[in-house]
Design an enzyme around this catalytic site. Structure first.
Site, mmCIF file in Angstrom:
data_model
loop_
_atom_site.group_PDB
_atom_site.id
_atom_site.type_symbol
_atom_site.label_atom_id
_atom_site.label_comp_id
_atom_site.label_asym_id
_atom_site.label_seq_id
_atom_site.Cartn_x
_atom_site.Cartn_y
_atom_site.Cartn_z
ATOM 1 N N SER A 17 -2.040 -43.989 -12.283
ATOM 2 C CA SER A 17 -3.456 -44.390 -12.197
ATOM 3 C C SER A 17 -3.998 -44.111 -10.804
ATOM 4 O O SER A 17 -3.258 -44.161 -9.812
ATOM 5 C CB SER A 17 -3.535 -45.892 -12.489
ATOM 6 O OG SER A 17 -4.764 -46.412 -12.077
ATOM 7 N N TYR A 22 -0.483 -55.012 -11.260
ATOM 8 C CA TYR A 22 -0.524 -53.867 -12.177
ATOM 9 C C TYR A 22 -0.462 -52.560 -11.384
ATOM 10 O O TYR A 22 0.348 -51.678 -11.674
ATOM 11 C CB TYR A 22 -1.811 -53.902 -13.033
ATOM 12 C CG TYR A 22 -2.104 -52.579 -13.691
ATOM 13 C CD1 TYR A 22 -1.365 -52.140 -14.779
ATOM 14 C CD2 TYR A 22 -3.116 -51.737 -13.192
ATOM 15 C CE1 TYR A 22 -1.623 -50.898 -15.363
ATOM 16 C CE2 TYR A 22 -3.377 -50.505 -13.768
ATOM 17 C CZ TYR A 22 -2.622 -50.095 -14.853
ATOM 18 O OH TYR A 22 -2.873 -48.864 -15.418
ATOM 19 N N LYS A 57 2.534 -49.252 -10.966
ATOM 20 C CA LYS A 57 2.349 -47.792 -11.040
ATOM 21 C C LYS A 57 2.929 -47.138 -9.792
ATOM 22 O O LYS A 57 3.608 -46.104 -9.861
ATOM 23 C CB LYS A 57 0.870 -47.439 -11.178
ATOM 24 C CG LYS A 57 0.242 -47.917 -12.472
ATOM 25 C CD LYS A 57 0.871 -47.258 -13.682
ATOM 26 C CE LYS A 57 0.311 -47.737 -14.999
ATOM 27 N NZ LYS A 57 1.078 -47.302 -16.151
HETATM 28 P P1 NAD Z 1 -2.955 -49.354 -24.427
HETATM 29 O O1 NAD Z 1 -2.637 -50.788 -24.174
HETATM 30 O O2 NAD Z 1 -3.963 -49.033 -25.466
HETATM 31 O O3 NAD Z 1 -1.604 -48.555 -24.766
HETATM 32 C C1 NAD Z 1 -0.356 -48.941 -24.256
HETATM 33 C C2 NAD Z 1 0.616 -49.019 -25.427
HETATM 34 O O4 NAD Z 1 1.909 -49.381 -24.935
HETATM 35 C C3 NAD Z 1 0.219 -50.055 -26.475
HETATM 36 O O5 NAD Z 1 0.259 -49.461 -27.757
HETATM 37 C C4 NAD Z 1 1.275 -51.145 -26.330
HETATM 38 O O6 NAD Z 1 1.519 -51.815 -27.555
HETATM 39 C C5 NAD Z 1 2.466 -50.349 -25.829
HETATM 40 N N1 NAD Z 1 3.441 -51.126 -25.049
HETATM 41 C C6 NAD Z 1 3.217 -51.956 -24.002
HETATM 42 N N2 NAD Z 1 4.369 -52.473 -23.566
HETATM 43 C C7 NAD Z 1 5.361 -51.955 -24.334
HETATM 44 C C8 NAD Z 1 6.765 -52.114 -24.371
HETATM 45 N N3 NAD Z 1 7.399 -52.951 -23.546
HETATM 46 N N4 NAD Z 1 7.475 -51.413 -25.280
HETATM 47 C C9 NAD Z 1 6.849 -50.576 -26.146
HETATM 48 N N5 NAD Z 1 5.517 -50.389 -26.171
HETATM 49 C C10 NAD Z 1 4.780 -51.084 -25.263
HETATM 50 O O7 NAD Z 1 -3.371 -48.701 -23.016
HETATM 51 P P2 NAD Z 1 -3.944 -47.254 -22.675
HETATM 52 O O8 NAD Z 1 -5.304 -47.446 -22.117
HETATM 53 O O9 NAD Z 1 -3.729 -46.330 -23.805
HETATM 54 O O10 NAD Z 1 -3.003 -46.883 -21.454
HETATM 55 C C11 NAD Z 1 -1.835 -46.083 -21.611
HETATM 56 C C12 NAD Z 1 -1.141 -45.969 -20.265
HETATM 57 O O11 NAD Z 1 -2.056 -45.405 -19.313
HETATM 58 C C13 NAD Z 1 -0.701 -47.310 -19.679
HETATM 59 O O12 NAD Z 1 0.540 -47.130 -19.024
HETATM 60 C C14 NAD Z 1 -1.789 -47.629 -18.671
HETATM 61 O O13 NAD Z 1 -1.323 -48.436 -17.625
HETATM 62 C C15 NAD Z 1 -2.138 -46.233 -18.169
HETATM 63 N N6 NAD Z 1 -3.489 -46.136 -17.598
HETATM 64 C C16 NAD Z 1 -4.565 -46.550 -18.348
HETATM 65 C C17 NAD Z 1 -5.845 -46.501 -17.791
HETATM 66 C C18 NAD Z 1 -7.043 -46.981 -18.569
HETATM 67 O O14 NAD Z 1 -8.095 -47.226 -17.957
HETATM 68 N N7 NAD Z 1 -6.982 -47.099 -19.893
HETATM 69 C C19 NAD Z 1 -6.027 -46.022 -16.487
HETATM 70 C C20 NAD Z 1 -4.914 -45.585 -15.765
HETATM 71 C C21 NAD Z 1 -3.647 -45.650 -16.340
HETATM 72 N N1 UFG Z 2 -17.675 -53.547 -14.274
HETATM 73 C C1 UFG Z 2 -18.784 -54.331 -14.472
HETATM 74 N N2 UFG Z 2 -18.776 -55.214 -15.508
HETATM 75 C C2 UFG Z 2 -17.725 -55.335 -16.364
HETATM 76 C C3 UFG Z 2 -16.582 -54.518 -16.166
HETATM 77 C C4 UFG Z 2 -16.600 -53.638 -15.097
HETATM 78 O O1 UFG Z 2 -19.756 -54.258 -13.711
HETATM 79 O O2 UFG Z 2 -17.782 -56.172 -17.287
HETATM 80 C C5 UFG Z 2 -17.696 -52.550 -13.178
HETATM 81 C C6 UFG Z 2 -16.585 -52.726 -12.163
HETATM 82 O O3 UFG Z 2 -16.973 -53.627 -11.141
HETATM 83 C C7 UFG Z 2 -16.390 -51.286 -11.670
HETATM 84 C C8 UFG Z 2 -16.706 -50.441 -12.909
HETATM 85 O O4 UFG Z 2 -17.481 -51.288 -13.763
HETATM 86 O O5 UFG Z 2 -17.350 -50.991 -10.671
HETATM 87 C C9 UFG Z 2 -15.473 -49.974 -13.660
HETATM 88 O O6 UFG Z 2 -14.647 -51.097 -13.964
HETATM 89 P P1 UFG Z 2 -13.431 -50.988 -15.008
HETATM 90 O O7 UFG Z 2 -12.824 -52.347 -15.112
HETATM 91 O O8 UFG Z 2 -13.884 -50.330 -16.251
HETATM 92 O O9 UFG Z 2 -12.444 -49.967 -14.297
HETATM 93 P P2 UFG Z 2 -11.722 -50.050 -12.873
HETATM 94 O O10 UFG Z 2 -12.183 -48.858 -12.097
HETATM 95 O O11 UFG Z 2 -11.833 -51.365 -12.244
HETATM 96 O O12 UFG Z 2 -10.195 -49.937 -13.299
HETATM 97 C C10 UFG Z 2 -9.698 -48.784 -13.942
HETATM 98 C C11 UFG Z 2 -8.537 -49.133 -14.889
HETATM 99 C C12 UFG Z 2 -7.350 -49.627 -14.125
HETATM 100 C C13 UFG Z 2 -6.997 -48.693 -13.038
HETATM 101 C C14 UFG Z 2 -8.190 -48.393 -12.175
HETATM 102 C C15 UFG Z 2 -7.840 -47.342 -11.176
HETATM 103 O O13 UFG Z 2 -8.932 -50.138 -15.785
HETATM 104 O O14 UFG Z 2 -6.262 -49.664 -15.013
HETATM 105 O O15 UFG Z 2 -9.255 -47.916 -12.976
HETATM 106 O O16 UFG Z 2 -8.908 -46.755 -10.598
HETATM 107 F F1 UFG Z 2 -6.021 -49.231 -12.265
#
Ligand code: NAD
Ligand code: UFG
Length: 338
Positions: free
Chosen positions: A124, A149, A153
């Site tokens: 991330s 969290y 990473k």
């Molecule tokens: P998500 O929660 O939809 O998907 C994660 C999946 O992993 C889920 O299906 C969950 O059931 C499974 N899981 C969690 N723990 C587990 C375990 N111990 N064993 C087996 N399965 C397990 O999340 P996502 O948004 O699809 O994110 C996928 C990956 O990308 C994650 O590692 C997350 O940290 C990373 N990531 C997400 C974002 C974002 O904004 N969505 C940003 C940066 C990184």
């Molecule tokens: N925000 C609002 N209202 C809300 C939710 C978010 O104003 O209800 C704002 C936040 O303050 C931020 C922007 O919208 O300015 C984006 O917020 P998100 O929570 O959607 O995303 P973040 O950038 O905080 O976090 C995301 C992922 C994390 C990751 C991070 C790394 O959710 O997993 O990006 O950049 F670690």
């Protein structure tokens, strides 16, 4: 030979399954469904017209993993499985260190035992912390993460790099995502968070569909053009295609490589709200609230390395991201629950 997708039933995993199947890969999904629903895998099968095995297994369960590896014999793993809720990680750090870090170590041990030494990992932009200037580049110093969290990473990235130093047979591709939003354009799969969404786009879609009263915008006094936080929102389909390119490269490339996956453009909260109002055709009620602790003012990628080495570029703009998020939410107001 197949690609094993840990966390493949989740938001980014399910979209990546679609793109891998479309690109001709065989896949298998492994998930414990702690934050997803097996229905997403059925929908992936409907979208692509292809089938694949789905294993219910926790990445901390070594014996369970060994069985899956013996059956699937994957040539690579794309590792999405992990917990991702920032506020929950502050309250339950041990759960996050156990699930994400211990889970990844167990997965890597299972891979090593099975002779599968190629992994693409979901990292991330959070690893850039709060003191680097934008745009974020892969060679900047990482650290200063603002919550457990993010720290998971950071540590997993280090574990993967150490593994490559210890054994030149490992092929590791670390992908640093910016802010994935949007949904598959069919409207059949998308983001389905449990409870109150933490992230901006799922909160917006739930306001638009009438499940939440109004959006709180966390701060309008940031050092940004309109005062609200700026992020690099990327369409989940572009992100998924990035994984196809990444696994193709990782299979051929030993050692650890890191790539940002973002568009390279910053969009403010207010700009995203306006784009979403256009997509859904109605105004979105919002209030300006206090800043959220741990938020930085601006985050966007320098995505030129992925462009050069993966031949990948994000192609879908903010309007398309909003249209697709809205189609998914409108067609599935309760996510995968009927
Ligand atoms: P998500 O929660 O939809 O998907 C994660 C999946 O992993 C889920 O299906 C969950 O059931 C499974 N899981 C969690 N723990 C587990 C375990 N111990 N064993 C087996 N399965 C397990 O999340 P996502 O948004 O699809 O994110 C996928 C990956 O990308 C994650 O590692 C997350 O940290 C990373 N990531 C997400 C974002 C974002 O904004 N969505 C940003 C940066 C990184
Ligand atoms: N925000 C609002 N209202 C809300 C939710 C978010 O104003 O209800 C704002 C936040 O303050 C931020 C922007 O919208 O300015 C984006 O917020 P998100 O929570 O959607 O995303 P973040 O950038 O905080 O976090 C995301 C992922 C994390 C990751 C991070 C790394 O959710 O997993 O990006 O950049 F670690």
């Amino acid at each position: 030979m197949a690609i094993l997708i840990s966390g493949g039933a989740g938001f980014i995993g399910s979209h990546t399954c679609v793109e891998l199947l479309n690109a001709g890969f065989d896949i298998a999904v492994l998930d414990n469904f702690c934050n997803s629903n097996a229905e997403s895998c059925k929908r992936v099968e409907k979208i692509t017209g292809k089938t694949f095995p789905v294993y219910t297994c926790d990445i901390r369960d070594k014996a369970g993993l060994d069985k899956v590896f013996a059956e699937v014999k994957p040539e690579a793993v794309i590792h999405f499985a992990g917990l991702k809720a920032v506020p929950e990680s502050v309250q339950k750090p041990l759960l996050y260190y156990d699930n994400n870090i211990a889970g990844t170590v167990t997965l890597l041990q299972a891979m090593d035992d099975a002779g599968c030494k190629c992994i693409v990992f979901s990292s991330s932009a959070t690893v850039y912390g709060d003191s680097n200037p934008v745009p974020f580049k892969e060679d900047m110093t990482e650290g200063n993460t603002t919550n457990p969290y993010g720290t998971t990473k950071l540590y997993i990235e280090r574990i993967l790099k150490d593994l490559c130093v210890s054994d030149p047979d490992w092929h590791v591709c670390i992908l640093r995502y910016f802010n994935p939003i949007g949904a598959h354009e069919s409207g059949m799969i998308g983001e389905a968070p449990n409870g109150i969404p933490n992230n901006l786009m799922p909160y917006i879609t739930q306001v638009a569909v009438g499940k939440r009263e109004k959006l709180s915008i966390y701060g309008d006094n940031y050092n940004t053009p309109d005062g609200t936080g700026v992020r690099d929102y990327i369409h989940v389909t572009d992100l998924a295609i990035g994984h196809v390119r990444a696994v193709e490269r990782a299979l051929k490339t030993a050692g650890a490589e890191i790539f940002n996956l973002g568009t390279g453009h910053g969009v403010s909260v207010l700009e995203l709200v306006k784009a979403f109002e256009k997509a859904c055709g109605k105004p979105l009620p919002y209030v300006i609230a206090e800043r959220r602790p741990g938020d930085i003012d601006t985050s966007y990628a320098d995505a030129s390395r992925a462009n050069e080495l993966l031949n990948w570029k994000a192609e879908r703009g903010v309007d398309k991201m909003c249209e697709d998020s809205w189609r998914w939410q409108k067609n599935n107001p309760n996510g995968y629950d009927e």
